[in-house]
Design an enzyme around this catalytic site. Structure first.
Site, short mmCIF file in Angstrom:
data_model
loop_
_atom_site.label_atom_id
_atom_site.label_comp_id
_atom_site.label_asym_id
_atom_site.label_seq_id
_atom_site.Cartn_x
_atom_site.Cartn_y
_atom_site.Cartn_z
CG ASP A 189 -1.98 -1.02 1.23
OD1 ASP A 189 -2.01 -1.84 0.28
OD2 ASP A 189 -2.79 -1.04 2.16
CG ASP A 190 0.28 3.86 2.36
OD1 ASP A 190 -0.91 3.68 2.04
OD2 ASP A 190 0.65 3.97 3.55
CG HIS A 204 -4.26 2.63 -0.43
ND1 HIS A 204 -5.06 1.76 0.28
CD2 HIS A 204 -3.37 3.14 0.48
CE1 HIS A 204 -4.67 1.74 1.55
NE2 HIS A 204 -3.66 2.57 1.70
CG HIS A 252 -3.61 6.77 3.41
ND1 HIS A 252 -3.94 6.67 4.73
CD2 HIS A 252 -3.07 5.57 3.07
CE1 HIS A 252 -3.62 5.48 5.19
NE2 HIS A 252 -3.10 4.78 4.20
CG HIS A 288 2.60 0.15 4.23
ND1 HIS A 288 2.42 -0.77 5.24
CD2 HIS A 288 1.41 0.80 4.06
CE1 HIS A 288 1.18 -0.66 5.69
NE2 HIS A 288 0.54 0.27 4.99
#
Length: 281
Positions: free
Chosen positions: A106-107, A157, A161, A248
């Site tokens: 993610d991210d 995503h 965020h 991540h």
């Protein structure tokens, strides 16, 4: 006269060759027999089963997302199933007797470490799943294109965020659709899967944005510990068939742990796949 006669013979010879070529049957695509343990799972909202290995043939039935099909052979871009043929782009092929797990990140993409991760994955011929922030897509489009080109799953995503269940329906849709459009403009493909930040999903939101939310079974807490050995230990203690591992790709320790885990898990008999191959029922 001789010149005309020769021209006539050349013309007749060319014509004869052309006729013979037209009479040759078109070579059919070679079929590949598949083992008894192989199965298909539909990875799109709906797909068609045709009577023959051609999109122009009659439609036998519709099948929906996640439906499992027994497959016997592959012919060109078509799989033969019990009711007919289904196009390879609509399904995932898997071996029901193998153990499968998915590494997810993610991210990202991160300008410092994502390329290092991609290098390691390419060297190992491993595919993973990336859930990207829209603002990072804008900052690092080349990395997003590379993910797509190298066969990884590229998902959403949100743009900033955000925690979706704390937003209005309109704002939640905006966060998702803006990121979807950026990914499409960058890769030429519209994402089908998304990872909601904090695992927070609004009820029935998937119907309004036509996306499948993807969660996880193992949270490495890599962002918190930032320790390669601890990340590996967390995964090894909890790993099992069907695990979806959350990481991540913005931390050096995570990239180091992910590549070491890829090696050790393959040695233990796990097949590393993208999440669309795991979330089928």
């Amino acid at each position: 006269m001789k010149t005309r006669r020769w021209r006539r013979w050349i013309f007749m010879a060319v014509l004869l060759v052309g006729v013979l070529c037209l009479r040759q049957p078109v070579q059919a695509a070679e079929s590949q027999m598949l083992g008894d343990t192989m199965r298909l799972a539909v990875k799109v909202a709906t797909a068609l089963i045709h009577s023959e290995a051609s999109g122009d043939s009659a439609v036998v039935k519709n099948v929906g997302f996640g439906e499992q099909l027994k497959v016997t052979e592959k012919t060109g871009n078509w799989y033969k199933v019990s009711d007919g043929y289904i196009h390879t782009s609509k399904v995932v092929l898997y071996d029901k007797n193998k153990k499968h797990i998915a590494l997810t990140f993610d991210d990202g993409p991160d300008a410092r470490y994502t390329s290092v991760l991609l290098d390691g994955l390419r060297a190992r011929n491993i595919k993973v799943s990336f859930f990207l922030l829209g603002e990072k897509v804008e900052q690092n489009p080349d990395l997003v294109r590379r993910m797509q080109e190298e066969g990884h799953l590229v998902g959403n995503h949100t743009y900033h965020h955000v925690q979706l269940d704390k937003l209005s329906d309109a704002k939640a849709r905006e966060e998702i659709l803006k990121t979807n459009n950026l990914i499409y403009e960058t890769t030429g493909r519209y994402p089908q899967y998304m990872r909601p930040p904090f695992g927070a999903w609004k009820k029935n939101l998937e119907l309004r944005v036509e996306m499948m939310p993807v969660f996880w079974t193992i949270d490495t807490l890599d962002w918190k510990v930032q320790n390669t050995e601890q990340i590996i230990k967390t995964v090894e203690e909890k790993i099992k068939d069907g695990s979806i591992i959350l990481m991540h790709d913005e931390y050096k320790t995570t990239v180091e742990a992910a590549l070491r885990l890829a090696d050790s898990l393959k040695e233990k008999g796990y097949e590393l796949v993208t999440v669309d191959e795991l979330i089928m029922p």
